[in-house]
Scaffold this motif. Sequence first.
Motif, PDB file in Angstrom:
ATOM      1  N   GLY A  87     -52.818  38.371 124.578  1.00  0.00           N
ATOM      2  CA  GLY A  87     -53.431  38.043 123.295  1.00  0.00           C
ATOM      3  C   GLY A  87     -53.097  39.089 122.248  1.00  0.00           C
ATOM      4  N   GLY A  88     -53.571  38.898 121.064  1.00  0.00           N
ATOM      5  CA  GLY A  88     -53.270  39.811 119.968  1.00  0.00           C
ATOM      6  C   GLY A  88     -51.897  39.529 119.378  1.00  0.00           C
ATOM      7  N   PHE A  89     -51.557  40.267 118.337  1.00  0.00           N
ATOM      8  CA  PHE A  89     -50.255  40.157 117.681  1.00  0.00           C
ATOM      9  C   PHE A  89     -49.672  41.552 117.579  1.00  0.00           C
ATOM     10  CE2 PHE A  89     -50.446  35.792 116.088  1.00  0.00           C
ATOM     11  CZ  PHE A  89     -51.814  35.536 116.160  1.00  0.00           C
ATOM     12  N   SER A  90     -48.344  41.613 117.540  1.00  0.00           N
ATOM     13  CA  SER A  90     -47.690  42.906 117.327  1.00  0.00           C
ATOM     14  C   SER A  90     -46.944  42.857 116.004  1.00  0.00           C
ATOM     15  CB  SER A  90     -46.736  43.214 118.469  1.00  0.00           C
ATOM     16  OG  SER A  90     -45.921  42.105 118.724  1.00  0.00           O
ATOM     17  N   LYS A  91     -46.433  44.028 115.592  1.00  0.00           N
ATOM     18  CA  LYS A  91     -45.794  44.026 114.276  1.00  0.00           C
ATOM     19  C   LYS A  91     -44.494  43.230 114.285  1.00  0.00           C
ATOM     20  CE  LYS A  91     -44.180  47.972 112.667  1.00  0.00           C
ATOM     21  NZ  LYS A  91     -44.216  49.386 112.268  1.00  0.00           N
ATOM     22  N   TRP A  92     -43.783  43.295 115.409  1.00  0.00           N
ATOM     23  CA  TRP A  92     -42.516  42.561 115.560  1.00  0.00           C
ATOM     24  C   TRP A  92     -42.570  41.750 116.846  1.00  0.00           C
ATOM     25  CZ3 TRP A  92     -40.211  48.063 115.329  1.00  0.00           C
ATOM     26  CH2 TRP A  92     -40.139  48.500 114.001  1.00  0.00           C
ATOM     27  N   PRO A  93     -41.695  40.751 116.983  1.00  0.00           N
ATOM     28  CA  PRO A  93     -41.626  40.049 118.260  1.00  0.00           C
ATOM     29  C   PRO A  93     -41.214  41.024 119.370  1.00  0.00           C
ATOM     30  CG  PRO A  93     -40.398  38.868 116.563  1.00  0.00           C
ATOM     31  CD  PRO A  93     -40.780  40.185 115.974  1.00  0.00           C
ATOM     32  N   ASP A  94     -41.689  40.769 120.584  1.00  0.00           N
ATOM     33  CA  ASP A  94     -41.340  41.597 121.752  1.00  0.00           C
ATOM     34  C   ASP A  94     -41.771  43.049 121.634  1.00  0.00           C
ATOM     35  OD1 ASP A  94     -38.321  39.746 122.053  1.00  0.00           O
ATOM     36  OD2 ASP A  94     -40.166  39.544 123.235  1.00  0.00           O
ATOM     37  N   SER A  95     -42.892  43.275 120.994  1.00  0.00           N
ATOM     38  CA  SER A  95     -43.493  44.615 120.987  1.00  0.00           C
ATOM     39  C   SER A  95     -44.916  44.503 121.518  1.00  0.00           C
ATOM     40  CB  SER A  95     -43.539  45.180 119.571  1.00  0.00           C
ATOM     41  OG  SER A  95     -42.258  45.302 119.045  1.00  0.00           O
ATOM     42  N   HIS A  96     -45.524  45.635 121.770  1.00  0.00           N
ATOM     43  CA  HIS A  96     -46.904  45.603 122.257  1.00  0.00           C
ATOM     44  C   HIS A  96     -47.869  45.252 121.134  1.00  0.00           C
ATOM     45  CE1 HIS A  96     -46.605  46.901 126.354  1.00  0.00           C
ATOM     46  NE2 HIS A  96     -45.798  47.895 126.042  1.00  0.00           N
ATOM     47  N   PRO A  97     -48.838  44.372 121.420  1.00  0.00           N
ATOM     48  CA  PRO A  97     -49.831  44.056 120.396  1.00  0.00           C
ATOM     49  C   PRO A  97     -50.800  45.233 120.221  1.00  0.00           C
ATOM     50  CG  PRO A  97     -50.408  42.979 122.455  1.00  0.00           C
ATOM     51  CD  PRO A  97     -49.090  43.665 122.692  1.00  0.00           C
ATOM     52  N   ASP A  98     -51.378  45.325 119.046  1.00  0.00           N
ATOM     53  CA  ASP A  98     -52.398  46.340 118.807  1.00  0.00           C
ATOM     54  C   ASP A  98     -53.472  45.739 117.921  1.00  0.00           C
ATOM     55  OD1 ASP A  98     -49.903  47.344 116.717  1.00  0.00           O
ATOM     56  OD2 ASP A  98     -51.908  47.015 115.868  1.00  0.00           O
ATOM     57  N   PRO A  99     -54.664  46.337 117.894  1.00  0.00           N
ATOM     58  CA  PRO A  99     -55.768  45.729 117.150  1.00  0.00           C
ATOM     59  C   PRO A  99     -55.483  45.507 115.660  1.00  0.00           C
ATOM     60  CG  PRO A  99     -56.608  47.426 118.623  1.00  0.00           C
ATOM     61  CD  PRO A  99     -55.116  47.507 118.704  1.00  0.00           C
ATOM     62  N   LEU A 100     -54.785  46.429 115.023  1.00  0.00           N
ATOM     63  CA  LEU A 100     -54.519  46.264 113.593  1.00  0.00           C
ATOM     64  C   LEU A 100     -53.680  45.025 113.318  1.00  0.00           C
ATOM     65  CD1 LEU A 100     -53.678  48.847 110.910  1.00  0.00           C
ATOM     66  CD2 LEU A 100     -52.028  47.036 111.299  1.00  0.00           C
ATOM     67  N   HIS A 101     -52.588  44.898 114.073  1.00  0.00           N
ATOM     68  CA  HIS A 101     -51.725  43.736 113.836  1.00  0.00           C
ATOM     69  C   HIS A 101     -52.367  42.454 114.336  1.00  0.00           C
ATOM     70  CE1 HIS A 101     -48.840  47.001 113.134  1.00  0.00           C
ATOM     71  NE2 HIS A 101     -48.295  46.147 112.294  1.00  0.00           N
ATOM     72  N   ALA A 102     -53.185  42.567 115.397  1.00  0.00           N
ATOM     73  CA  ALA A 102     -53.891  41.382 115.880  1.00  0.00           C
ATOM     74  C   ALA A 102     -54.817  40.864 114.785  1.00  0.00           C
ATOM     75  CB  ALA A 102     -54.694  41.717 117.129  1.00  0.00           C
TER      76      ALA A 102
END
Lengths: 583, 367
Positions: free
Chosen positions: B302-317
């Motif tokens: 779940g969540g979103f990352s800044k770019w595709p194929d990166s780890h998601p983090d709360p800010l970008h999520a």
Amino acid sequence: QHGRVKIKSTAQQEEEKRKEREKKLKVYVAARDACFSKRKEGIMDDEALQLTQQLLSSNPDFATLWNYRREILMHMETVKDEDQVQKIYETELSFLESCLKVNPKSYGSWHQRGWVSARLPRPDWARELSLCDRCLSLDDRNFHCWDYRRMVVKMSGVPVDQELGFTDRLIGSNFSNYSSWHYRSTLLPLLHPESPEPPSPSREPPRSSPPPSPPTQSHRVCEEQLLKEYELVQNAFFTDPNDQSAWFYYRWLLGRAEREEMISCVYVSREVERVAVACSRPVNAQSVGLLLVLDGQPQRVEWRSVHPQLKHSPVWICDLPPGTISDVVNEHNLTVHWTEKHTHRDCALYTGRSESWCRDSATDQELFRSELSVEKTSVLQSELQSCNQLQELEPLNKWCLLTIILLMRALDPLGYEKETLAHFRTLKEVDSMRSAYYSDLCSRFMIENTILKMEYAEVRVFSISDKNLTTLCHLDQLLLVTHINVSCNQLQQLPPHFAMLQCLEVLEADNNSIEDLEGLHHLPKLEEVLLKNNKISTLADLQPLASCPKLKRLDLRGNPVAGTANLEVELAQLLPSVMHLLL
Amino acid sequence: MAEEESQSEEFEQIDFLRDRHVRFFQRTLQVLPERYASLETTRLTIIFFALSGLDVLDALDVVDRNVMIEWIYSLQVLPTEEQSNLSRCGFRGSSHIGIPYSTKGPGVLHPYDSGHVAMTYTGLCSLLILGDDLSRVNKQACLAGLRALQLEDGSFYAVPEGSENDIRFIYCAASICYMLDDWSGMDIQKAIEYIRGSLSYDSGFGQGAGRESHGGWTYCAIASLCLMGRLEEALSRQELDRIRRWCIMRQQTGFHGRPNKPVDTCYSFWVGATLELLDVFQYTNFDKNRSFILSTQDRLVGGFSKWPDSHPDPLHAYLGLCGLSLIGEPSLRKVHAALNITQRAFQHLQQLQQTWRDSTVSCSRQH
């Protein structure tokens, strides 16, 4: 939270990592506690520096620790000699370099470096500039580094032309260097400032009052240097027309300082005993000090906005006490002062005339050319020529098309109308993601051209039908318009701003999608409203019309509301002045 | 009209994994991975991302509100008995300094304990999101702490001991004053001067005068002016048009923050919300924006990352969700573009402010 790419790892690797993390955590907590107990006891020694260093290495954004460190360093300044202090700060700079290697974007580390550089007894600015060079060679868009470099340049007194040479080298090796172009934009006006323009006649000498809003990037560049810059930029966009850096810089070079603020129109009507004022920007009449003087006497009037929803508006109106100007035999002289901007406009109401106005038209003000410079036409022509050449080579380049449109509107908006529309069509295909924005821009330009044509013909009729308009703009330029035709478009509303059309007598708006007539608010001269084939659906939607005292003719055919039961009876009550009703 | 229909067909094709995002934020509220240690001092902002994210997802029911509210109040730096620390009041980022846990005053004096402007901002937002009535916020202390942070040039420090100063903290300050309905916390005119001074040659805003334009700082500038109610006063129509143009050009598929940089999910909010505040968001391409944001969705955790194929983090999520909300993603709550909380939380704030005004009126009547 910077992007981290995913890497797979085995269960064993995971376990090793977990053990290491636990160890790290224990060390961290111990160091933190030791740090704070030292601070509590007021100890400012080398060990304290060591402890904070350990912690900051793993967490450079622990602002409190940097503050403690600064306290320690400042304390040492008082108890050690200059050479020792120099050495301590040099060590600090080395420590900071290692922090920056790990995280080149840490606010805390850069801020500390700036602080140290300012306090170092014998700063080595060449070393600092070299650090910046290395950092920028790894990431030429690191704005922390650029900001730090600017500080170093300022503190060490590096001459502006040397820095300009620095940007020359960067841009020369790689035109696509947005940060370098940006830096250049700040340096150029310092080195080659434009000489200030002579003051205009309507502007009074400034008294000692609060200054107007401070300028932004209004630092302009002298003409000789501008021509050289045009050459540089053209090289850039001919080499790589797809890079936006050069195009934005070019746009700025061609750009113009803000127009001076003024009252663009004063209108007075004997019949309604009302004065309407159009300012060059939206204002709040009370806070900017709008003052009316009639025949030399300041008048106590209440300025009101054309619509209650518009607290900020370019157009303001006020009513004069009954009988003041109604006698057509008398001549009157009015002056409206915009005290905040030290400017005013006079208007004479002659004998025998029922209305009068004084304005600088959009044509006079070159309002719709305000994007681009007051440069000589020949310069703009030659720029247009260059861009046209590029366009032949790169017909799908959106930056080129946009710039050509801009130049054409600067040179001759009406003369180039056909070409402009053609270029917009291409632009919408070439940059289809932004086609809705270009449509809106194109509509705006068409409205501007219609205003210019109207002024050229010296009539008060504004006609812009069948142009796919979804919104109206520049309504403040239509203060004097008596007839408006916006039929066969895609308008959905007549918004509050529409009430700026204070002289309106006839509105033709057939064949739109209008649901909302909010803007038909207290229009004193409005007699005829044609709204055939729109989307007016309820009686309540027609409420604003009740505020227009002279309304005689109303066409509501082809609107959902036309099917309402007893509509004629309801409207007879709501709009008693209407004699001719079409349903 | 036809365009809208074909857009909604394509909406179906890339699925939005609501439940994964709910669980992502739940985990954020419980335990954070070790690599987040460097963010310890700003933990409250991460809590805000999770809470507001859950609010946008209409999933606040998974949060134990009372526990959260108490924890946030424990981060308030309250005045001491002697009121000797008023200029240091506000909210802290976390308990990392080691002040003993307490949700009530009087405050404890510690040489390094002070509020942080971004923590005060996210603290107040978080309380509002959780439905708290802010009655335990010492408003006058917060405002005193805020005043102590503003410099002569109109910008703000983050903490009273000093830090870098720039337009980000003006935004935090404006939001705090807006929420507390009290602009005595800052000199608005000076702040406006600093903001105007940050407008760059290309009509984006930098962090300060002479600095490079950036989508995030442009958001801070425009949102601050909107919260102050001074947008049209501070910027001319031509300037506003040029700002719109710079912002619209940031869309590539999703949005980037600066020319020639890669697109990044968070700018779908920073630039998107700016365009919304400037009334031209409707002219962007929703389809491409949505496709990009969803390409950074992590389908596993779940969540979103800044770019595709990166780890998601709360800010970008969180900002990915806000970006989707702006384009009208069906299952998401609407976001207030200037304050960066849901419209629902905003309405709660409006009701609160009405009760504050009513009680001031009735108080003055009694005297």
